[in-house]
Design an enzyme around this catalytic site. Structure first.
Site, mmCIF file in Angstrom:
data_model
loop_
_atom_site.group_PDB
_atom_site.id
_atom_site.type_symbol
_atom_site.label_atom_id
_atom_site.label_comp_id
_atom_site.label_asym_id
_atom_site.label_seq_id
_atom_site.Cartn_x
_atom_site.Cartn_y
_atom_site.Cartn_z
ATOM 1 N N ASP A 1 0.816 -1.212 0.000
ATOM 2 C CA ASP A 1 0.000 0.000 0.000
ATOM 3 C C ASP A 1 0.848 1.259 0.000
ATOM 4 O OD1 ASP A 1 -2.423 1.476 0.141
ATOM 5 O OD2 ASP A 1 -1.993 1.830 2.244
ATOM 6 N N ASP B 1 -1.868 5.609 -6.528
ATOM 7 C CA ASP B 1 -2.131 4.711 -5.402
ATOM 8 C C ASP B 1 -2.230 3.268 -5.878
ATOM 9 O OD1 ASP B 1 -2.780 3.979 -2.716
ATOM 10 O OD2 ASP B 1 -4.882 3.850 -3.315
#
Length: 468
Positions: free
Chosen positions: A116, A312
């Protein structure tokens, strides 16, 4: 001693003290290799774009909340104290997200955890417990000879700020990490445990002393992985703890193939097509300024300001805030030569799938993202138009009420490099299904440093002996 002697001595010392310290240190020249694999709720490799829309929207909400927290934090804490009271993650079987493969402990225990780029803390499920179920393995600290607990005085405990709790004596740094409300909006989700230090193994390379969260209890469904690996810009992230300035991934088109994740000297780009744009000042996110978007023959608004658009890895879809979304959608609708069908699941540009061998690329307009610094990302059609079922294709860009995000589907078949030290994000088209990383030719290795130092010493010695 003559004037010539003095000049030679001074010149020698200047060469030694200016050149030798400028050579990269051993830690900076190391490279680490990992892999990322895509997880889904189904047994197939195809993304379920109905579920992906739901999961991505939840994640958008948490990323936006995190962005607001970052704004409220002091700007002077860019390199150290990101506030983690609200964590931008939704771990309930994130459709289309990527898990990182690694090992932890001595001897190594193999795990997978969500990779992440939108958060910092590394954490994994610890020990046995009925709450964990059998969907993924847990890390067992009692089976590792290299595990130690981190005290409250440790800098990583300080970086957790108000999330950390310290009992009398401060020998253990406990934390409770909140993920907001559950899917029904009624029960808070969280993970709690204590900070520890362990040896992490990435692609056969052992890295001792990595700080991480040893989670002992949680509320909520955290998917198929064993935890999370934060790759953000804060001190708790794996990037910071590896003491490297760069990392890079290449997300494969074929979901059955692992995507390379490279750190340090392995994270390099060469050849044609490398483009770079500056990172905006965010405590955790990798955000850039999107100046404009070209859809076919139309140029539409971008997303600037303090937030920009976030690259992201944990969000599947791409989101654009207004007016960028409405302008881009209008341009796409007006130039797409397919039969439009009803909107669904937040997708507002859906069509009947082309038939009779007609190519999708001939029926939809090209899409190019224009960033600061003249960096242009000309997207393959497969990065922004996807099959949502057997007969319908949709433009997989959705409207955001807050933060704009370039999701992982739009990043496929690109090398995406994050340079923390130079505050740059670079990208280059690539065939990620067959990409093979090589050691960076421009990053001196320790033996190379030693050789340069010895040559300088030999040169200085010859200068002395030639005049005395």
């Amino acid at each position: 001693m003559t004037t010539n002697h003095i000049v030679i001595i001074l010149a020698s010392f200047m060469i030694f003290f200016l050149v030798v310290p400028a050579l990269p240190a051993d830690a900076e020249s190391r490279g680490f290799r990992g892999t990322m694999i895509r997880r889904a709720r189904t047994d197939t490799t195809a993304i379920n774009f109905t579920q992906a829309a739901q999961e991505s929207h939840r994640r958008l909400s948490f990323l936006a909340a995190r962005s607001q927290v970052d704004k409220q934090s002091s700007a002077s804490h860019l390199d150290s104290n990101s506030n983690t009271e609200t964590v931008p993650l939704w771990m309930d079987g994130v459709v289309g997200a990527y898990d990182m493969e690694f090992s932890i402990g001595t001897p190594p225990q193999e795990l997978t955890a969500l990779a992440d780029t939108g958060s910092d803390l590394i954490w994994t499920k610890c020990g046995a417990g009925a709450a964990w179920g059998s969907s993924s393995p847990s890390y067992h600290p009692d089976k590792s000879s290299s595990f130690t607990k981190l005290p409250c005085s440790h800098r990583l405990c300080t970086a957790l700020r108000s999330v950390a709790r310290c009992a009398a004596g401060g020998a253990e740094c406990d934390y409770t990490y909140s993920y907001g409300l559950g899917g029904g909006g009624d029960r808070p989700q969280y993970t709690q445990g204590f900070l520890g230090s362990e040896t992490f193994t990435l692609g056969g390379e052992a890295v001792p002393g990595v700080g991480f969260g040893c989670t002992t209890a949680s509320e909520g469904n955290y998917g198929t992985g064993s935890g999370l690996v934060g790759l953000g810009r804060g001190p708790l992230s794996l990037v910071s703890q590896l003491h490297v300035d760069t990392f890079m991934y290449c997300l494969t088109r074929d979901a059955s193939k692992a995507s390379p994740l490279l750190f340090g000297s392995l994270a390099t780009m060469t050849g044609a097509g490398v483009q770079s744009t500056g990172l905006l000042g965010s405590t955790t996110f990798y955000a850039v300024n999107l100046r404009s978007i070209t859809i076919g023959s139309a140029t539409t608004a971008g997303v600037g300001g303090p937030n920009g658009v976030v690259f992201d890895s944990g969000t599947t879809l791409t989101y654009l805030a207004e007016p960028a979304y409405t302008e881009a959608k209008a341009a796409f609708l007006s130039q797409t030569n397919l039969t439009q069908v009803e909107d669904r699941d937040g997708y507002e540009a859906c069509y009947q799938k082309p038939s009779n061998g007609r190519l999708l690329s001939s029926a939809v307009p090209a899409m190019v993202l224009h960033f600061d610094g003249g960096a242009d990302m000309a997207l393959p059609v497969a990065n922004y138009v996807k099959e949502v079922n057997d007969v319908v294709v949709c433009w997989v860009v959705q409207k955001s009420p807050s933060l704009s995000i370039i999701g992982n589907v739009m990043q496929k078949n690109y090398l995406v490099l994050h340079d923390v030290r130079r505050s740059l994000l670079s990208f280059q088209p690539a065939n990620c299904d067959s990409y093979k990383a090589t050691e960076a030719s421009g990053s001196p290795r320790p033996m190379y440093q030693f050789s340069i130092t010895m040559l300088l010493c030999f040169y200085i010695y010859n200068m002395y002996t030639s005049v005395f």
